[in-house]
Every structure is written in structure tokens, then in C-alpha cells.
Design a protein around this motif. Structure first.
Motif, PDB file in Angstrom:
ATOM      1  N   TYR A 115      34.106  -8.388 -13.093  1.00  0.00           N
ATOM      2  CA  TYR A 115      33.510  -9.341 -13.873  1.00  0.00           C
ATOM      3  C   TYR A 115      33.745  -8.728 -15.465  1.00  0.00           C
ATOM      4  O   TYR A 115      32.587  -8.647 -16.197  1.00  0.00           O
ATOM      5  CB  TYR A 115      31.863  -9.346 -13.918  1.00  0.00           C
ATOM      6  N   ILE A 116      34.865  -8.352 -15.778  1.00  0.00           N
ATOM      7  CA  ILE A 116      35.184  -7.851 -17.343  1.00  0.00           C
ATOM      8  C   ILE A 116      36.101  -8.751 -17.781  1.00  0.00           C
ATOM      9  O   ILE A 116      37.181  -9.177 -16.932  1.00  0.00           O
ATOM     10  CB  ILE A 116      35.589  -6.359 -17.189  1.00  0.00           C
ATOM     11  N   ILE A 117      36.035  -9.121 -18.931  1.00  0.00           N
ATOM     12  CA  ILE A 117      36.975 -10.030 -19.663  1.00  0.00           C
ATOM     13  C   ILE A 117      37.539  -9.034 -20.827  1.00  0.00           C
ATOM     14  O   ILE A 117      36.685  -8.325 -21.523  1.00  0.00           O
ATOM     15  CB  ILE A 117      36.436 -11.336 -19.970  1.00  0.00           C
ATOM     16  N   SER A 118      38.780  -8.872 -20.960  1.00  0.00           N
ATOM     17  CA  SER A 118      39.128  -8.279 -22.270  1.00  0.00           C
ATOM     18  C   SER A 118      39.793  -8.884 -23.459  1.00  0.00           C
ATOM     19  O   SER A 118      40.734 -10.052 -23.225  1.00  0.00           O
ATOM     20  CB  SER A 118      40.349  -7.173 -21.782  1.00  0.00           C
ATOM     21  N   VAL A 119      39.283  -9.077 -24.414  1.00  0.00           N
ATOM     22  CA  VAL A 119      39.707 -10.023 -25.668  1.00  0.00           C
ATOM     23  C   VAL A 119      40.538  -9.287 -26.483  1.00  0.00           C
ATOM     24  O   VAL A 119      40.087  -8.161 -26.976  1.00  0.00           O
ATOM     25  CB  VAL A 119      38.423 -10.645 -26.151  1.00  0.00           C
ATOM     26  N   PRO A 120      41.681  -9.666 -26.800  1.00  0.00           N
ATOM     27  CA  PRO A 120      42.333  -9.064 -28.050  1.00  0.00           C
ATOM     28  C   PRO A 120      41.809  -9.147 -29.337  1.00  0.00           C
ATOM     29  O   PRO A 120      41.473 -10.301 -29.923  1.00  0.00           O
ATOM     30  CB  PRO A 120      43.660  -9.562 -28.016  1.00  0.00           C
ATOM     31  N   ALA A 121      41.590  -8.051 -30.033  1.00  0.00           N
ATOM     32  CA  ALA A 121      41.063  -8.145 -31.500  1.00  0.00           C
ATOM     33  C   ALA A 121      42.275  -8.260 -32.364  1.00  0.00           C
ATOM     34  O   ALA A 121      43.291  -8.278 -32.025  1.00  0.00           O
ATOM     35  CB  ALA A 121      40.130  -6.873 -31.688  1.00  0.00           C
ATOM     36  N   VAL A 122      41.701  -8.711 -33.753  1.00  0.00           N
ATOM     37  CA  VAL A 122      42.833  -8.697 -34.607  1.00  0.00           C
ATOM     38  C   VAL A 122      43.709  -7.456 -34.846  1.00  0.00           C
ATOM     39  O   VAL A 122      44.888  -7.561 -35.086  1.00  0.00           O
ATOM     40  CB  VAL A 122      42.114  -9.135 -35.888  1.00  0.00           C
ATOM     41  N   ASP A 123      43.157  -6.568 -34.965  1.00  0.00           N
ATOM     42  CA  ASP A 123      43.980  -5.221 -35.090  1.00  0.00           C
ATOM     43  C   ASP A 123      44.558  -4.484 -33.914  1.00  0.00           C
ATOM     44  O   ASP A 123      45.259  -3.542 -33.842  1.00  0.00           O
ATOM     45  CB  ASP A 123      42.985  -4.364 -35.580  1.00  0.00           C
ATOM     46  N   GLY A 124      44.557  -5.573 -32.828  1.00  0.00           N
ATOM     47  CA  GLY A 124      45.342  -4.917 -31.526  1.00  0.00           C
ATOM     48  C   GLY A 124      44.722  -4.441 -30.533  1.00  0.00           C
ATOM     49  O   GLY A 124      45.391  -4.151 -29.315  1.00  0.00           O
ATOM     50  N   ARG A 125      43.512  -3.919 -30.854  1.00  0.00           N
ATOM     51  CA  ARG A 125      42.676  -3.408 -30.010  1.00  0.00           C
ATOM     52  C   ARG A 125      42.420  -4.275 -28.851  1.00  0.00           C
ATOM     53  O   ARG A 125      42.505  -5.541 -28.940  1.00  0.00           O
ATOM     54  CB  ARG A 125      41.392  -2.893 -30.397  1.00  0.00           C
ATOM     55  N   GLU A 126      41.870  -3.949 -27.800  1.00  0.00           N
ATOM     56  CA  GLU A 126      41.194  -4.941 -26.735  1.00  0.00           C
ATOM     57  C   GLU A 126      39.911  -4.651 -26.524  1.00  0.00           C
ATOM     58  O   GLU A 126      39.526  -3.433 -26.523  1.00  0.00           O
ATOM     59  CB  GLU A 126      42.025  -4.580 -25.268  1.00  0.00           C
ATOM     60  N   VAL A 127      39.055  -5.504 -26.670  1.00  0.00           N
ATOM     61  CA  VAL A 127      37.270  -5.415 -26.586  1.00  0.00           C
ATOM     62  C   VAL A 127      37.417  -5.675 -25.338  1.00  0.00           C
ATOM     63  O   VAL A 127      37.455  -6.984 -24.854  1.00  0.00           O
ATOM     64  CB  VAL A 127      36.662  -6.042 -27.702  1.00  0.00           C
ATOM     65  N   LYS A 128      36.496  -4.983 -24.378  1.00  0.00           N
ATOM     66  CA  LYS A 128      35.998  -5.503 -22.840  1.00  0.00           C
ATOM     67  C   LYS A 128      34.575  -5.830 -23.010  1.00  0.00           C
ATOM     68  O   LYS A 128      33.872  -5.294 -23.824  1.00  0.00           O
ATOM     69  CB  LYS A 128      36.292  -4.068 -22.151  1.00  0.00           C
ATOM     70  N   ILE A 129      34.667  -6.986 -22.501  1.00  0.00           N
ATOM     71  CA  ILE A 129      33.082  -7.450 -22.472  1.00  0.00           C
ATOM     72  C   ILE A 129      32.874  -7.960 -20.644  1.00  0.00           C
ATOM     73  O   ILE A 129      33.794  -8.474 -20.135  1.00  0.00           O
ATOM     74  CB  ILE A 129      32.820  -8.751 -23.172  1.00  0.00           C
ATOM     75  N   ALA A 130      31.670  -7.487 -20.356  1.00  0.00           N
ATOM     76  CA  ALA A 130      31.284  -7.512 -18.839  1.00  0.00           C
ATOM     77  C   ALA A 130      30.017  -8.279 -18.676  1.00  0.00           C
ATOM     78  O   ALA A 130      29.050  -8.083 -19.614  1.00  0.00           O
ATOM     79  CB  ALA A 130      31.224  -6.188 -18.490  1.00  0.00           C
ATOM     80  N   VAL A 131      29.556  -8.564 -17.405  1.00  0.00           N
ATOM     81  CA  VAL A 131      28.364  -9.080 -17.112  1.00  0.00           C
ATOM     82  C   VAL A 131      27.234  -8.097 -17.413  1.00  0.00           C
ATOM     83  O   VAL A 131      27.504  -6.860 -17.310  1.00  0.00           O
ATOM     84  CB  VAL A 131      28.378  -9.524 -15.743  1.00  0.00           C
TER      85      VAL A 131
END
Ligand SMILES: [Zn+2]
Length: 1002
Positions: free
Chosen positions: A952-968
Motif C-alpha cells: 500500500y505504498i505509492i512512490s511519487v517523483p518529486a521535481v528534484d528527482g527524489r521519490e516521495v513515498k506515501i502509504a496508507v
């Protein structure tokens, strides 16, 4: 003076004319009933000034009919057949459709057999003052009564009866309308038999009856354009299909014949159930059937095969190798279609929009293939395809016209065009309609019904019924909501109001005398210190309470409920109306009553300082709240005060107050605490649903100014505990007295599979376990779902757990197994609803049964009948669910308005930001819950994300190339904007993430 002759048929006829049937009495005895028809010569034709018929009161048919129609300039009457009423009621109801109508008894009865809702609409029309409808009792008149012939089907017999009726009217008018001097013989009005059945028209014309199809008739009217929009395509070949459906190639598989369906279901090869559309994905649906614990999933249009939300359908389950898991993406019809080539509503699927179909199929394929790659075998669901429909659940839907589908939007264009109507509900497909008013209807809320859905048409076809007004206006929104949830909201009719006490609001409890009917077998409790405790502004006070110490050290506690069944007598029009409404519906700024206001907010409302009739439950309890005994009695009370929860709380807590009324509240509170502790120990659940309160500016403007979470006070719980206790005591009593027909309420334990997902999420995200082996175990494990840093987390889990449960329902005690009576949430072995008879119909039935159980009065025969009780409760259960949904939708609408107001404070557009919990993850978005506002929303990402469905984790690419993980269960901050939703044309809440990542550009 009119002479009335009553004549019996000759003997040979009479045998055919007898109607034999068997009737079961309330006590189960079977009687044979034979009804004979007595034929008469004096059944009136209903035409004004007829020289041959007796005058009757309320003659509605003008002597010369209606003139000016293209087919009969000198006057006519219309005699429609049954199908016209079954299919074209929207037309007949229109105030622009006003020919004098002859309604044959044969037709009226056929309509009653085929559809009760249409029958009630028709009866309302017969009574309406602006309609000229005469009911002609053709089966009772010698010349028009017919007997079924040997080889004739009942259908053919009725058709012949209708033709006979029409022929009789023609002759009768010719005989009774003497031509005026100098005019030609043919100047008398004609009678049109209106039917869309071509074969029947041929037969009638052979018999010399003039016929007309609905379409022909409307075409010949002076201004047909608006009326033509109202025509339904159902049941007629006379309305040509839209161009789109004329292509020969079938898009959908044909349905199997009904006999194959029923045989297949009986043999267990096919499965029957209600079709449920998926609100997140318009290309998925499911059907719950008894044979599988998980619903059978239908993926893609082909497999859903033209099912519409709520239809009763038959599905075939595919081999297990083809089973799949549901897609984990949000697929929205509007945005999905927008990315495809524009859909032309008038284009046949075969010709122009090959590309569109191909695109859509490609999109579908991508979804399906992604689904296969990601699947854990555990998430696979039985998968099937729809092979037939047993019963359609079509009704009128609130829609708006999709502006992109207009071919001409010039407001002067009155040509007919085919456009798409998009329903407010996300669960429904777009509907193709033909209208001449399209430009004028843009931006309006309109009502549309579905008429048919051919296998050659991608979308269903329907017709426009009426406009509800400008989208987003409060009036239109409110009416839309009531229509969308099928809440009956028309004012009470005369027949209902006639059932009210003749004294009206001057009614009072009569003086106490031995011969007073009101005082018969009633206890005089006027001196008892009874009070009511309700939310502020409550006008329909159903319940009041008291408690006092007894000399033996125990406590007497009483719950007094409005004696509604004293005023609402079984089987009269008011009772039937209340039964069909089932419940009062509460919207944010409106209440739609189950009973007329005179009863609900006055005579039955247990207002302070007036004497009222009540039905009392009185217990003797130990100070530990153990029941020593309970009794039930009709009573007269005089409430001493009506408190709000807050007032009662303040009074209870104010140690300076030592009066008896305050002491009574303290005593009740003490007992309620014990009762609650006892219930919790028995395993009752402390459930939660998001509840918010809307502050309105003033009653008139009803502009919301803010939203806050509802506060729970001790006194809320005080009232709740005693109502539960009363309901349980009454349930036991009526079940003992009427084991076969007691009106009870139960809450079935949820299937364990319902919790699988929540258990998995809790385990993986928080390392917490949810024990669902019993309600007690669930209650205990819910108590342990605590995040010390996040007090709202526990409530969130309770809300999510509540959604995994089934809803409670009313049932008839003789209809289900004794071991399924229990109420899971309350952990009570038996339960009913007794305490709100003003606003719930089930409670009225429980009152009647309780009154009979104490020998106050005999039980009405209908409440001895299991099938009757079942039928009534089925309606009540449905109304109850709908009322809850309507209430929620109303709150949602007002939360939207409040947010809009907040975002525009002081004339500046401001960002509204709130904290939210992630409750779901999708491949392309997040489901979030904003507890402060009690609303859920979707945050969508357009950009490609990485989705770990197992965790239940989605990884969203940020503008600076990082990936931000968001989970339930993560806490995020969302920006909330109110935008006009394309579907609903009303302001709806759009959310974007602010933290941990700003998603406005994603
Ligand atoms: Zn007559």
C-alpha cells in the motif's frame, strides 16, 4: 329521476363470470370466495350532458372532447391501452398533454398488476384537477363486459375488452350527439384508441375503431416539440432508433432466453444477484451471489453487458484460470473519455467512431494487463460475465447535458438532436437522449429515464422528463437529492389529512373520566417528573424519561414514547402513506416527514407542560442496573421540561441544584453508566462514522458558515442507553407474544472476508492485529489500535472497520432462523425499534404488537400475516438505507458550500488546507479522509508513479528527482478547493497534496 336496474347475467354466462379464489384468514383458515359480477346498464360514459347516461358528480369529459387536433379538428377523446400508461407516463403527466382521456377499468387493473408505482401515479392523475380522465367501469356495463374465450390468453382477452370499450364509445357518441341543425352528420367528436401495438391497431381498425399511435397523436398536436421529448422508446416500434443504434453489428452479446436463465440458476450453473457498479472504475462491476463469499467481478463493458446499477442479473462464472483481481487504478468515465476521441452521441459505433472504440478497448486492455502483472494470487476474485437480466431497476435519474455532445448550441435551434445526459451518480452510464430543447437545458439539472439498451448501442437510450432548475441552486440541488435517493416528498394528500383528528391542533387529552375512550386502560403518570433530552431545535420529540428511588432501595426508571398508534390506525390512508415513506428523512436544511406535521411536531410530540398520550416501559432496577421487572402500559404524561443534551449535562453537573428533576437526571445517568458498562462487557462494539455538524447562517438563507465535528456528551449516552434498553425489553415481549410475526431488527455478523483487507493494511503498516472472531474480540482489538502520537488514528480505524460490516435490518421473526436474531454491533441477542414511532414506521408496528401483547387491543389481522410483515419491512429497509444516503449527500453538499465560503472569506480567495489520513492507495492516486470535515476525497496524479500494491505504498517523483513515498495511514496535508464537477454540475471538493509533496503540478 334515474332508474337503476341491476340484472344478473343469464346462468350460462354467470358461471364464466364468477371469479373464484381462495383466501387465507388471519388464523390460517382457508375460505373459498366466489365473486359474481352484477352487470348494469347505467354505468355512465362520463361525457358532459350525455342524453343517455345518468348524470354523475364530477363529470370530467367535455361534451365535444378536445378540438383542434390535426387528426380530428372537430373534437376527440383518447382511450389509451395499458401499455401507453406503462411506458408513456411522463407524457401523460405533462401539463401540456391535456386531451380528455377515457380510462377503462380493464386498463386500470392491468396497470395495477404490472406496476404499483405507475398505478399510484395514474391514480394521482385521475384525481388531479388539471387532468380530464374518466374511469369507465367497462367490466360492469352490459355492452362492454366480455368473457374470456377458450383459446384466448388473458392478454388477448384484455386487448379485446379494450377494443370493445373503444367501439362502444364511438357508437354511443354517435347515438347521443345529435348533429346540430345544418351541420353534417360526421361533426360529432371521435374516439381514438391509442396503442403502440401495430397488430392490435389492425384488429381494431377492422372492427371500425379509429386508432392512433402515441407518436402519431403527439405529432398532430399544436405544439408537439416539448412533448416529443417526453416520449419513451420503450414498448414501441413507432419511434425510430437513434442513428447510433441502427448499425447492425452487435456490440454486446445477446442475453440468454429467460427460461435458460431460470433453469441455469436453479441448477446452480448460473448465479443471480444485484449488479453493483464500481464507483472508482466505470469499467468494473460486481454481483454478490450466495454461492461465493466474494462478489463475482465483471471486468470491462463486454462482461458487464449493459447492466445498470441495481438491476437483477444473471452471471456465468469463468473458469478459475481466468479469474483476476480488481484493477488498482481510478478510472473515471469523464476524464477517461476526454482523453479519447470525442464521442459523438449520434454516431453509430460501426461507422464514425471505430477509432474511439479501438482507443477505448486499448485503454481497457492496458488496465487488464496491468492487473495481471500485479496480481497476488490472494487478491483474485471469482470473475464472470453477464448473460441475462431478470429485472431492470431503471427509474428517473438526475442528469445534466454534456455540452460537448451538442451539435448545435445556438439557442434558436429547435431541431431535434441526440445528446448525452450524464447522470449525477458515478455508478451510471451516460444516457443518449433526443431533444429539441438541448441548448435551453444546458447548465440545468434535468430528470432523464432510460427506455432501452439494445445490443447494438454502446450507451442506453432514454428520454428527457423535466428540468429541476439551474444547477447549484439550492432548490434544484435539494430536489435532485430527494429524487436521486427516491425520497417521496410530495405534500400529504387529502385522503391522508382526512385521517387526522378533527379538532386539529386544538386537540387535547380529554378530562379523566371513566367513559373516556382516551383514558381507557391508561395509567395516569401526569405527576411523574418526566423530561425529554434531545438535540437543540428538536420538534418531533418521540421520547421522554424519568427515574425515582423506590422504598425498597431499588430504582424505578421509565421510558415514555409518543403513542403514535393511537392516532395512526392500521390500514387507513395515513397508515399506508407512512408505510410507504418508511421513515422521516433529515437533510441539512429540510425535514421530509413520515407523518403529517400535526402529529409529528404537535399531538404526538412529547412537548413540555402539556398532557400527551404515551406508551411507557417501566422497569424496577437495582442500583447496579439489573432488571428486577419490567412492565408496559399505555399512559398519559405531562413532561416537566425539554432539555438539550447540553442543558441536561450542565444541570446534572451543577452541584448546587438539588431539585427532584435534576436528581432524576443524575439517577438516570448513574444507571446509564452501568448499562453501558454491561453492554461493553458483553462485547458491544463502539463504532464510529464521520459525523459533522453544519452551522447555518440563518434558517432562511441557510447559508452554511462553518462545519465542526459533533461533540458527544454524557447525556447523549444517557438517552441512548435507555432507548436501547426499552427496545430490547419490547423486542423480548413482542417476540414472546407473536413468535411468527414480531417486527424485530438485527445486525448480522460480517463475513470474515470483509475484514481481510483492513487486517492486512493494519498488519503491514502498523504491526497491529484485528481479531474478528467475535464482536467482543473485535471490540477489544479495536481498543488496542492506538497510535500514541495520533489520537485521531483510533477513530479512523473504527470508521474503516464500521465500513466492513453489514448494515442492520428489520425482519419478521418467523421468517429467519432463531439463531440469526442477534444484533452484532449491540451484542444483544434480540432487538427492535420502539422508541421513535413519529419518524420510523417499524416502530409503529412494534407499538401495535406491544399493545396487543398487553391485551390493550386486538392485533390487526395484517400483523398476524408473515408475508404482509415481510413485505412492509422490505420497503422500510430500503427507505431507511436511502434516507441515510440522502442525509449524507446533503451534508456533503453543505460541506462543499461551507468550504467555498471559507475559501472566499473577506472577498479574498484563500487556500483551505487541512490534515488528512491516507485511507487507500491506487496506482494513480490516493484516497484521503479529512476527519475535521468528515469528508473523503481523491488526490489524483497524472504523472507515472510506482505502486507497491502489496504494501500500500505509492512512490511519487518529486521535481528534484527524489521519490516521495506515501502509504496508507500516513498523515498528509491537502489543499481543498471547490470546483464545479463535470458530472454533477455542482461544486465538489477537489483535493491536491501540499505535504509531503506538492502535487498540484503532478
Ligand atoms: Zn353516455
Amino acid at each position: 329521476m334515474v332508474e337503476i336496474t341491476i340484472r344478473k347475467r343469464s346462468r350460462t354466462d354467470a358461471t364464466d363470470n364468477q371469479r373464484k379464489f381462495f383466501k387465507k384468514t388471519a388464523r390460517g383458515k382457508v375460505l373459498k370466495v366466489i365473486r359474481e359480477r352484477y352487470l348494469r346498464d347505467d354505468v355512465s360514459c362520463g361525457i358532459e350532458g350525455c342524453s343517455a347516461c345518468p348524470m354523475i358528480n364530477g363529470t370530467v369529459l367535455p361534451a365535444n372532447g378536445l378540438s383542434g387536433h390535426g387528426l380530428a379538428p372537430s373534437g376527440h377523446f383518447v382511450l389509451p391501452d395499458t401499455n401507453v400508461f406503462l411506458h408513456q407516463m411522463d407524457l401523460i403527466e405533462s401539463n401540456l398533454f391535456n386531451p380528455p382521456l377515457i380510462l377503462l377499468q380493464t386498463v386500470l387493473e392491468e396497470v395495477r398488476h404490472r406496476s404499483l408505482p405507475l398505478y399510484s401515479r395514474l391514480k394521482a392523475l385521475v384525481k388531479a384537477e388539471d387532468k380530464k380522465i374518466h374511469v369507465f367501469y367497462n367490466e360492469f356495463r352490459t355492452e362492454t363486459s366480455i368473457v374470456r374465450q377458450d383459446a384466448e390468453t388473458p392478454n388477448d382477452r384484455n386487448d379485446r375488452g379494450i377494443r370493445t370499450g373503444a367501439a362502444w364509445y364511438s357508437t354511443h357518441i354517435a347515438e347521443t350527439h345529435q348533429p346540430a341543425r345544418g351541420s353534417s352528420r360526421s361533426s360529432h367528436p371521435v374516439v381514438f384508441l391509442m396503442t403502440d401495438d401495430a397488430a392490435n391497431r389492425r384488429l381494431a381498425e377492422q372492427e371500425g375503431v379509429r386508432c392512433v399511435s402515441v407518436r402519431q397523436y403527439v405529432d398532430g398536436m399544436r405544439d408537439p416539440s416539448v412533448l416529443l421529448d417526453l416520449l419513451s422508446a420503450a414498448g414501441t416500434d413507432d419511434i425510430e432508433p437513434t442513428r447510433a443504434t441502427m448499425s447492425r453489428a452487435a456490440i454486446y452479446p445477446e442475453y440468454l432466453p429467460m427460461s435458460t436463465l431460470t433453469a441455469g440458476v436453479a441448477a446452480g450453473k448460473l448465479h443471480q444477484g444485484h449488479f453493483n457498479a464500481n464507483q472508482y472504475n466505470y469499467l468494473e462491476g460486481s454481483v454478490s451471489v450466495p454461492a461465493f463469499t466474494k462478489p463475482i467481478a465483471l471486468f470491462g463493458r463486454q462482461h458487464m453487458n449493459r447492466a445498470v446499477q441495481g438491476d437483477i442479473v444473471v452471471v456465468e462464472v469463468l473458469p478459475e484460470s481466468e479469474w483476476k483481481a480488481p484493477a488498482d487504478a481510478v478510472v473515471d468515465q469523464e476524464s477517461h473519455l476526454a482523453t479519447l476521441q470525442n464521442d459523438d452521441p449520434d454516431e453509430s459505433e460501426e461507422e464514425g467512431s471505430d477509432q474511439e472504440a479501438a482507443n477505448e478497448e486499448k485503454a481497457e486492455r492496458i488496465l487488464v494487463s496491468k492487473r495481471e502483472i500485479q496480481d497476488g494470487a490472494s487478491q483474485k476474485q471469482p470473475t464472470g460475465r453477464l448473460v441475462g437480466v431478470i429485472k431492470r431497476n431503471w427509474r428517473a435519474y438526475v442528469c445534466h447535458i454534456d455540452s460537448a455532445s451538442l451539435s448545435s448550441s445556438s439557442s434558436t435551434s429547435l431541431s431535434q438532436q441526440t445528446v448525452f445526459a450524464t447522470p449525477v451518480s458515478r455508478l451510471l452510464p451516460r444516457i443518449r437522449i433526443r431533444t429539441r430543447q438541448a441548448p435551453a437545458l444546458l447548465g440545468q439539472k434535468i430528470l432523464v429515464t432510460i427506455d432501452r439498451w439494445e445490443s447494438t448501442s454502446r450507451y442506453p437510450e432514454g428520454h428527457f422528463v423535466r428540468s429541476l432548475g439551474k444547477a447549484e441552486s439550492k432548490e434544484a440541488e435539494q430536489e435532485s437529492l430527494l429524487l436521486e435517493y427516491e425520497v417521496p416528498y410530495r405534500p400529504f394528500g387529502k385522503a391522508v389529512l382526512d385521517c387526522l383528528p378533527t379538532h386539529g391542533d386544538a386537540w387535547v387529552v380529554p378530562p379523566k373520566t371513566t367513559d373516556s375512550a382516551e383514558w381507557r386502560d391508561r395509567e395516569d403518570l401526569r405527576d411523574v417528573l418526566v423530561c425529554s433530552i434531545d438535540p437543540p431545535g428538536c420538534q418531533d420529540i418521540d421520547d421522554a424519561l424519568h427515574a425515582r428511588p423506590l422504598p425498597n432501595g431499588n430504582i424505578e426508571a421509565g421510558v415514555h414514547i409518543a403513542d403514535v398508534s393511537h392516532f395512526v390506525l392500521p390500514d387507513n390512508p395515513m397508515d399506508s402513506e407512512a408505510a410507504s415513506r418508511g421513515t422521516t428523512v433529515y437533510l441539512v436544511d429540510k425535514r421530509i416527514d413520515m407523518l403529517p406535521a400535526l402529529l409529528g411536531t404537535n399531538l404526538c410530540s412529547l412537548r413540555p407542560h402539556v398532557e400527551r398520550l404515551a406508551f411507557s416501559v417501566i422497569w424496577e432496577l437495582t442500583s447496579d442496573a439489573q432488571i428486577v421487572n419490567v412492565r408496559f402500559t399505555k399512559s398519559v404524561i405531562a413532561s416537566k421540561a425539554a432539555f438539550t443534551y447540553e442543558e441536561a449535562q450542565v444541570r446534572k453537573d451543577d452541584s448546587k441544584l438539588q431539585d427532584d428533576l435534576t436528581k432524576s437526571i443524575r439517577l438516570l445517568n448513574h444507571l446509564a453508566g452501568k448499562l453501558r458498562a454491561g453492554r461493553m462487557a458483553a462485547g458491544a462494539l463502539n463504532l464510529a462514522s464521520p459525523e459533522v455538524k453544519i452551522h447555518l447562517d440563518s434558517a432562511e438563507s441557510s447559508d452554511p458558515i462553518d462545519v465542526e465535528q459533533k461533540e458527544q456528551r454524557e447525556t447523549n449516552s444517557l438517552v441512548e442507553e435507555f432507548m436501547l434498553l426499552a427496545n430490547i425489553s419490547v423486542a423480548r415481549q413482542i417476540q414472546e407474544s407473536f413468535p411468527q410475526t414480531a417486527v424485530l431488527r438485527r445486525h448480522l455478523p460480517p463475513p470474515r472476508t470483509n475484514f481481510e483487507k483492513l487486517q492486512d493494511i493494519l498488519q503491514k503498516r502498523k504491526g497491529m492485529t484485528l481479531d474478528v472472531s467475535s464482536s467482543g474480540a473485535l471490540a477489544a482489538s479495536l481498543d488496542k489500535c492506538i497510535d500514541p502520537d495520533e489520537p485521531a488514528f483510533n477513530t479512523l480505524v473504527r470508521i474503516m472497520a464500521t465500513r466492513c460490516m453489514l448494515s442492520a435490518e428489520y425482519f419478521c421473526s418467523g421468517s429467519v432462523g432463531r439463531d440469526t436474531f442477534g444484533h452484532y454491533g449491540l451484542a444483544s441477542p434480540i432487538y427492535t425499534h420502539f422508541t421513535s414511532p413519529i419518524r420510523r414506521y417499524a416502530d409503529v408496528l412494534a407499538h401495535r404488537q406491544l399493545a396487543a401483547s398487553i391485551n390493550y387491543e386486538p392485533l390487526h389481522a395484517s400483523l398476524h400475516s408473515k408475508s404482509h410483515v415481510e413485505r412492509v419491512l422490505q420497503v422500510v429497509n430500503r427507505r431507511h438505507r436511502m434516507a441515510q444516503m440522502a442525509g449524507r449527500a446533503s451534508v456533503e453538499f453543505y460541506v462543499g458550500l461551507a468550504l467555498k465560503a471559507r475559501g472566499l472569506r473577506d472577498g479574498h480567495v484563500m487556500d483551505v488546507q487541512e490534515e488528512a489520513f491516507v485511507i487507500r492507495t491506487f496506482r494513480n492516486g490516493l484516497g484521503v479522509f479529512v476527519s475535521k470535515l468528515g469528508i473523503e476525497g481523491l488526490v489524483m496524479f497524472k504523472r507515472e508513479t510506482t505502486f507497491d500494491a502489496d504494501n500500500y505504498i505509492i512512490s511519487v517523483p518529486a521535481v528534484d528527482g527524489r521519490e516521495v513515498k506515501i502509504a496508507v495511514f500516513d498523515k498528509v496535508t491537502v489543499r481543498i478547493k471547490v470546483e464545479k464537477d463535470k458530472n454533477t454540475q455542482r461544486g465538489t471538493v477537489k483535493m491536491t497534496l501540499v505535504s509531503p509533496i506538492d502535487s498540484s503540478g503532478l
